[in-house]
Design a protein around this motif. Structure first.
Motif, PDB file in Angstrom:
ATOM      1  N   ILE A  86     -13.486  -0.491  16.976  1.00 21.24           N
ATOM      2  CA  ILE A  86     -13.840   0.354  18.122  1.00 21.24           C
ATOM      3  C   ILE A  86     -13.442   1.776  17.754  1.00 21.24           C
ATOM      4  CG2 ILE A  86     -13.409   0.893  20.543  1.00 21.24           C
ATOM      5  CD1 ILE A  86     -12.774  -2.007  21.046  1.00 21.24           C
ATOM      6  N   MET A  87     -14.446   2.624  17.551  1.00 24.73           N
ATOM      7  CA  MET A  87     -14.191   4.033  17.236  1.00 24.73           C
ATOM      8  C   MET A  87     -14.096   4.804  18.549  1.00 24.73           C
ATOM      9  SD  MET A  87     -13.693   6.464  15.084  1.00 24.73           S
ATOM     10  CE  MET A  87     -13.930   5.481  13.617  1.00 24.73           C
ATOM     11  N   VAL A  88     -12.891   5.283  18.853  1.00 26.09           N
ATOM     12  CA  VAL A  88     -12.659   5.995  20.119  1.00 26.09           C
ATOM     13  C   VAL A  88     -12.773   7.496  19.863  1.00 26.09           C
ATOM     14  CG1 VAL A  88     -11.090   6.302  22.069  1.00 26.09           C
ATOM     15  CG2 VAL A  88     -11.047   4.155  20.770  1.00 26.09           C
ATOM     16  N   VAL A  89     -13.679   8.153  20.588  1.00 29.08           N
ATOM     17  CA  VAL A  89     -13.854   9.597  20.421  1.00 29.08           C
ATOM     18  C   VAL A  89     -13.725  10.297  21.762  1.00 29.08           C
ATOM     19  CG1 VAL A  89     -15.344   9.339  18.396  1.00 29.08           C
ATOM     20  CG2 VAL A  89     -16.383   9.525  20.672  1.00 29.08           C
ATOM     21  N   ASP A  90     -13.312  11.541  21.715  1.00 32.68           N
ATOM     22  CA  ASP A  90     -13.170  12.384  22.903  1.00 32.68           C
ATOM     23  C   ASP A  90     -14.534  13.009  23.208  1.00 32.68           C
ATOM     24  OD1 ASP A  90     -12.653  14.340  24.769  1.00 32.68           O
ATOM     25  OD2 ASP A  90     -11.102  15.366  23.601  1.00 32.68           O
ATOM     26  N   ALA A  91     -15.102  12.654  24.351  1.00 29.53           N
ATOM     27  CA  ALA A  91     -16.443  13.145  24.701  1.00 29.53           C
ATOM     28  C   ALA A  91     -16.489  14.658  24.845  1.00 29.53           C
ATOM     29  CB  ALA A  91     -16.912  12.485  26.000  1.00 29.53           C
ATOM     30  N   THR A  92     -15.333  15.306  25.042  1.00 33.42           N
ATOM     31  CA  THR A  92     -15.315  16.759  25.176  1.00 33.42           C
ATOM     32  C   THR A  92     -15.250  17.457  23.816  1.00 33.42           C
ATOM     33  OG1 THR A  92     -12.896  16.915  25.322  1.00 33.42           O
ATOM     34  CG2 THR A  92     -14.084  16.549  27.379  1.00 33.42           C
ATOM     35  N   ASN A  93     -15.077  16.687  22.759  1.00 37.55           N
ATOM     36  CA  ASN A  93     -14.955  17.265  21.414  1.00 37.55           C
ATOM     37  C   ASN A  93     -15.659  16.356  20.413  1.00 37.55           C
ATOM     38  OD1 ASN A  93     -14.142  18.970  19.388  1.00 37.55           O
ATOM     39  ND2 ASN A  93     -11.991  18.951  19.955  1.00 37.55           N
ATOM     40  N   LEU A  94     -16.919  16.051  20.720  1.00 38.91           N
ATOM     41  CA  LEU A  94     -17.635  14.994  20.020  1.00 38.91           C
ATOM     42  C   LEU A  94     -17.865  15.293  18.542  1.00 38.91           C
ATOM     43  CD1 LEU A  94     -18.938  12.259  20.460  1.00 38.91           C
ATOM     44  CD2 LEU A  94     -21.053  13.397  21.114  1.00 38.91           C
ATOM     45  N   ARG A  95     -18.273  16.521  18.224  1.00 37.50           N
ATOM     46  CA  ARG A  95     -18.644  16.839  16.837  1.00 37.50           C
ATOM     47  C   ARG A  95     -17.484  16.612  15.879  1.00 37.50           C
ATOM     48  NH1 ARG A  95     -18.992  21.675  13.683  1.00 37.50           N
ATOM     49  NH2 ARG A  95     -20.713  21.630  12.182  1.00 37.50           N
ATOM     50  N   ARG A  96     -16.303  17.113  16.246  1.00 35.02           N
ATOM     51  CA  ARG A  96     -15.162  16.954  15.345  1.00 35.02           C
ATOM     52  C   ARG A  96     -14.726  15.499  15.246  1.00 35.02           C
ATOM     53  NH1 ARG A  96      -9.936  18.608  17.549  1.00 35.02           N
ATOM     54  NH2 ARG A  96      -9.890  16.375  17.909  1.00 35.02           N
ATOM     55  N   ASN A  97     -14.763  14.786  16.379  1.00 35.46           N
ATOM     56  CA  ASN A  97     -14.342  13.390  16.395  1.00 35.46           C
ATOM     57  C   ASN A  97     -15.264  12.487  15.576  1.00 35.46           C
ATOM     58  OD1 ASN A  97     -12.456  12.514  19.335  1.00 35.46           O
ATOM     59  ND2 ASN A  97     -12.530  14.491  18.320  1.00 35.46           N
ATOM     60  N   LEU A  98     -16.549  12.853  15.504  1.00 38.04           N
ATOM     61  CA  LEU A  98     -17.505  12.013  14.777  1.00 38.04           C
ATOM     62  C   LEU A  98     -17.351  12.101  13.259  1.00 38.04           C
ATOM     63  CD1 LEU A  98     -20.837  12.295  16.814  1.00 38.04           C
ATOM     64  CD2 LEU A  98     -19.318  10.325  16.606  1.00 38.04           C
ATOM     65  N   LEU A  99     -16.559  13.060  12.769  1.00 33.53           N
ATOM     66  CA  LEU A  99     -16.298  13.133  11.323  1.00 33.53           C
ATOM     67  C   LEU A  99     -15.667  11.824  10.851  1.00 33.53           C
ATOM     68  CD1 LEU A  99     -16.039  14.776   8.620  1.00 33.53           C
ATOM     69  CD2 LEU A  99     -13.724  15.327   9.378  1.00 33.53           C
TER      70      LEU A  99
END
Length: 700
Positions: free
Chosen positions: A88-101
């Motif tokens: 489960i890849m948890v990402v912050d929806a307010t900072n999506l681009r950086r989290n998707l790295l």
């Protein structure tokens, strides 16, 4: 099914872990590594259970600390006990681009994965709109939008977990083969894999991967050298390529209509809370509120607990047959345990406040504010995290120092963190303060006892800073330290998370401290109930006539007998033997016994006092440990034992002394040498003795 939670720090990964597992979780270590492993269990469907593993937060698969290196070690080794079936890849929806790295890196390893867009409620507030279906289609994996803080989207996530299969990862990420084609091809053949990115990561990180044999390590190293593999340069090239790829992925998917308002509230708060003057003033005020609450709010539950243990002891003495077993149970075990359980309300309040400050994002600001000050004494801002954590317990705080990249900064942090007053010192401070400081208020609102407690905590922090400054010149290192930290936006605390933290920490305190206290109480009771030779018989003969004399107060005679027996017991003899060394500090032999027993654990001081004064008998009109200590008289001077000078001396001793075997053990484990824990034990004990000596001699 094994499910691993992966994500950047501050994405709500731990909140999601707590939401999925509730109280059904445990903490251990990853195999062969002293890094915490959080594991929990949950039901994802009517027929399927899942084991949830919370991997350490990391910004990419390229680690900057020991904790971060765990992520690839687990994902790279199919034989690892934590190797997941689903990620489960948890990402912050307010900072999506950086989290998707990180998401794109993990996806390129070819592991089954689903994406959780967490904090979608905050994203909406900030005017960020994400086309979830289009993102899922473009990435080729399931995407679940949720807000773990508000328990929104949990059912959808569980359903997605049960439907995630080996073919669910179809991200056409970055083609890494052009970065090092020959080296990648050779490693693929050597380790028998078809995955280019896995082979590239092995080239970057093989020295951290314990599942490779020494021969395999040498062969991979030889491939690196043969093809002039430049790890840091290629990491930079890959990161640039990934961000370029992610820009195309997120085109027409993320719409930020509130870009100008983003972080507006946070920025306004930060202008005050991180101000170079007001920021520190507010921090001191918050500390005072915490310590005031520790005294004010805990009064009623503490009185109830104290009364309950007093009732148990009284009831036991009335209804159980007299004898050694009853005395052991009531005067040994119950008295010792009561001396610890009574402080649970105050421990819980302390942990609740710490948890709230962390959850709101304020603790990160404290770290940021302290960085400049810390750098002047040889530390970085990252040292603040273990040191603030030291308010709870030094053991996990010293382990948290692994996140400090600089060896010198890490060693200094480890050496000074035990000086920060931990929760084990709290019972000692509270007991002594309640004896020597009146429960009065200044200006009608400021509690004197709360001020005294706050002062003791500040003494520990100031001492840690001064010792760090001295060690800056003693410990030598070539590398320079740096401090990079993300400040999360301010949020309301997650009350369920706060409750879980308080519950777990309080339970740990009672059970871990309880085991030590009960063991020490039993040993103390035995040593206090028996003496060498015929000393006890001679004391009974001495008072035999007084007991039969109807003109004498029998209760008072029994108190005298118990007191003399205690002085002539094994524990009394030991106490009198060490008394000359501690008399200059204002201590009698009973306090000396507590000093010895509390070298195992500081909180044993209270249990020891409870046991000794229970065996002693005390005045018939006094029932609680505090009352018995207050009425204690020094037989040599005829003055109260616990004067203001003696009380301050005791607190100074406990503020500085290394009285925790667990801390000694963890320092050895973290440094892999007995040199550092021995130095720590010696310098802290010397500091404690000198500080206590000066305090008593100056104030008496």
């Amino acid at each position: 099914m094994k499910v691993a939670l992966v994500g950047n720090p501050n994405t709500g990964k731990s909140t999601l872990f707590n939401l999925l597992t509730g109280l059904n979780q445990k903490i251990g270590n990853f195999p062969g590594i002293t890094v915490d492993k959080k594991v929990g269990y949950c039901k994802v469907s009517s027929t399927q259970n899942a084991e949830i593993i919370d991997l350490p937060g990391t910004y990419s698969l390229y680690p900057k600390s020991k904790d971060e290196s765990i992520v690839f070690q687990v994902l790279a080794d199919k034989n690892n006990s934590s190797y997941p079936d689903v990620i489960i890849m948890v990402v912050d929806a307010t900072n999506l681009r950086r989290n998707l790295l990180l998401c794109s890196q993990v996806a390129d390893l070819g592991l089954p994965m689903l994406l959780v867009l967490n904090m979608t409620d905050l994203a909406r507030k900030e005017g960020i709109h994400i086309n979830v279906n289009k993102l899922s289609e473009r990435l080729g994996i399931q995407v679940v939008a949720m807000s773990a803080r508000k328990n929104d989207g949990l059912d959808a996530l569980k359903k997605a977990i049960s439907h995630t299969t080996a073919i669910s990862t179809q991200i056409n990420g970055v083609d890494v083969k052009p970065f090092a084609p020959e080296a990648i091809a050779e490693v693929k053949e050597k380790i028998k894999t078809e995955n280019d990115y896995y082979a590239l990561q092995v080239l970057h990180q093989h020295e951290h991967l314990a599942f490779f044999t020494e021969t395999e390590q040498e062969e991979i190293e030889a491939i690196e050298k043969a093809h002039h593999f430049q790890s840091s340069k290629l990491q930079g090239a890959e990161t640039v390529a990934r961000y370029r790829y992610l820009s195309t992925v997120l085109t027409d998917i993320v719409f930020d209509t509130g870009a100008e308002k983003k972080f507006k509230i946070t920025d306004k708060l930060d202008s005050i809370l991180t101000h170079k003057v007001w920021g520190f003033a507010i921090f001191i005020l918050i500390l005072f509120v915490i310590f005031n609450a520790i005294f004010s709010w805990a009064t009623y539950p503490m009185d109830w607990i104290e009364g309950s243990f007093g009732w148990i002891t009284e009831f036991g003495h009335q209804h159980l047959p007299e004898g050694l077993l009853t005395s052991l149970l009531l005067d040994g075990v119950v008295a010792g345990l009561g001396g610890i359980v009574i402080f649970v309300p105050q421990i819980a309040i302390l942990f609740a406040f710490i948890s709230i400050l962390e959850d709101t994002g304020y603790m990160s600001r404290v770290t940021f504010m302290m960085d400049k000050m810390m750098s002047k004494v040889g530390l970085s801002g990252k040292s603040v995290v273990p040191m603030i954590g030291g308010l709870a317990c030094a053991v996990p705080s010293i382990m948290a120092a692994r996140n400090i990249e600089s060896w010198k900064d890490r060693m200094i942090t480890i050496m000074v963190t035990p000086l920060v007053s931990c929760s084990a010192r709290l019972p000692v401070y509270i007991l002594i303060i309640s004896i020597i400081i009146p429960s009065e208020t200044v200006f009608g609102i400021i509690n004197k006892q709360a001020l005294a407690l706050m002062a003791m905590y500040l003494v520990g922090i100031i001492a840690a800073v001064i010792v760090a400054w001295v060690m800056k010149f003693i410990i030598k290192a070539k590398e320079k330290s740096y401090f990079i930290m993300e400040l999360p936006v301010y949020r309301m605390p997650r009350w369920k998370n706060v409750f879980l933290t308080v519950y777990e920490k309080s339970k740990t305190f009672v059970f871990e401290a309880g085991k030590v206290i009960i063991a020490i109480s039993i040993v103390l009771w035995v040593m206090a109930s028996f003496g060498p030779g015929d000393r006890f018989e001679n004391i009974e003969k001495k008072y035999a006539s007084a007991l039969t004399d109807t003109t004498k107060n029998t209760e008072h005679v029994n108190v005298l007998i118990n007191s003399e027996k205690l002085e002539n017991s094994y524990v009394g003899i030991l106490g009198h033997w060490i008394e000359p060394a501690i008399r200059p500090l204002g201590y009698d032999w009973k306090i000396g016994i507590a000093l010895i027993t509390s070298f195992a654990a500081r909180e044993a001081f209270v249990g020891t006092m409870a046991t000794i004064y229970s065996v002693d008998g005390g005045d018939e009109d006094t029932s609680t440990i505090r009352e018995r200590m207050l009425s204690s008289i020094n037989s040599k001077t005829g003055l109260p034992v616990y004067t203001f000078a003696t009380g301050i001396s005791i607190m100074f001793f406990y503020a500085f002394a290394m009285q925790c075997m667990s801390t000694v053990a963890v320092v050895y484990r973290e440094t892999k040498s007995w040199k550092w824990p021995v130095i720590q034990l010696v310098y802290m004990t010397a500091m404690a003795y000198v500080a206590a000596l000066i305090a008593y001699q100056f104030l008496k």
